[in-house]
Write a protein that holds these residues in place. Structure first.
Motif, short mmCIF file in Angstrom:
data_model
loop_
_atom_site.label_atom_id
_atom_site.label_comp_id
_atom_site.label_asym_id
_atom_site.label_seq_id
_atom_site.Cartn_x
_atom_site.Cartn_y
_atom_site.Cartn_z
N ASN A 141 79.06 -48.90 -34.46
CA ASN A 141 78.69 -48.44 -33.13
C ASN A 141 77.81 -49.50 -32.49
N CYS B 46 78.04 -47.27 -27.56
CA CYS B 46 78.89 -46.35 -26.79
C CYS B 46 80.05 -45.83 -27.62
N ASN B 47 81.07 -46.63 -27.80
CA ASN B 47 82.28 -46.20 -28.50
C ASN B 47 82.13 -46.27 -30.01
N SER B 48 82.89 -45.44 -30.70
CA SER B 48 82.97 -45.51 -32.15
C SER B 48 84.02 -46.55 -32.51
N SER C 200 88.89 -48.74 -31.62
CA SER C 200 87.74 -47.97 -31.14
C SER C 200 88.19 -46.86 -30.20
N THR C 201 87.25 -45.94 -29.96
CA THR C 201 87.48 -44.95 -28.92
C THR C 201 87.42 -45.70 -27.59
N LEU C 202 87.82 -45.07 -26.52
CA LEU C 202 87.98 -45.78 -25.25
C LEU C 202 87.13 -45.18 -24.12
N LYS C 203 85.89 -44.84 -24.40
CA LYS C 203 85.00 -44.33 -23.36
C LYS C 203 84.55 -45.49 -22.46
N ALA C 204 84.45 -45.21 -21.18
CA ALA C 204 83.91 -46.19 -20.24
C ALA C 204 82.39 -46.03 -20.22
N CYS C 205 81.69 -47.12 -20.45
CA CYS C 205 80.23 -47.08 -20.53
C CYS C 205 79.64 -48.08 -19.55
N GLN C 206 78.37 -47.90 -19.21
CA GLN C 206 77.73 -48.78 -18.25
C GLN C 206 77.57 -50.20 -18.77
N GLU D 176 79.33 -54.45 -26.98
CA GLU D 176 80.50 -53.88 -27.65
C GLU D 176 81.72 -54.80 -27.52
#
Length: 144
Positions: free
Chosen positions: A70, A73-75, A95-101, A106
Motif C-alpha cells: 500500500n 490509496c490502492n491495494s 492493484s485496485t483502481l481507485k482514483a486518489c488525489q 503509488e
C-alpha cells in the motif's frame, strides 16, 4: 498377534499421512511487514504519511510469497520469489483502481517495483535494488 499387526500397520499408515502433509515454509527474517523509508526523491516523512509498506507475511509455497503493498490509496498485490545469492523476482503486480488525489508515490512504486532484481537483509532493514542502481529501503514494522 493379529491385534499387534493391525496396530503396527495403523501406526505406519498414520506416519505416512503425517509425513506427506504439506507444511508451509517460513522465513521469519523475510516474511514480515516492511515500511518503506527510502525511495527515489520521496522524503521519509512523505513515505510515513502515506503508510507506504509491503507485506510479506503470506505463506511461502514453492519458494514464492503472495504479498501485498500500500502506498496510501490502492491495494497492490504481487508474487515474490526470494532466491539464494540475494536475487529476487517480483511478478504479477496489480492493484485496485481507485482514483486518489496524490498518486505520484503509488505510480512511481508500481513502475519500479517489479524491476527490482536484488535484495539484502541487514538487521531490521530490507533493501531491494535493480541492476541500474535504483533501490527501495524498508524497515521491519515490528522493530522500534
Amino acid at each position: 498377534m493379529k491385534k499387534i499387526r493391525l496396530s503396527f500397520f495403523a501406526i505406519l499408515l498414520l506416519g505416512a499421512v503425517v509425513s506427506c502433509s504439506s507444511v508451509p515454509e517460513k522465513n521469519p527474517a523475510l516474511q514480515r511487514q516492511w515500511m518503506l523509508i527510502s525511495f527515489k526523491n520521496f522524503s521519509k516523512e512523505e513515505l510515513v504519511k502515506n503508510k507506504a509498506e509491503i507485506n510479506l507475511t503470506g505463506t511461502m509455497e514453492k519458494g514464492k510469497i503472495r504479498g501485498g503493498a500500500n502506498m496510501g490509496c490502492n491495494s497492490i498485490f504481487f508474487t515474490s520469489e526470494f532466491k539464494s545469492g540475494g536475487k529476487v523476482k517480483i511478478s504479477g503486480v496489480g492493484s485496485t483502481l481507485k482514483a486518489c488525489q496524490n498518486m505520484e508515490l503509488e505510480t512511481a512504486f508500481s513502475q519500479k517495483f517489479d524491476e527490482m532484481t536484488n535484495y539484502s537483509i541487514e538487521g531490521h532493514f530490507l533493501t531491494l535494488s535493480d541492476d541500474s542502481g535504483n533501490s527501495m529501503k524498508f524497515v521491519a514494522a515490528d522493530w522500534d
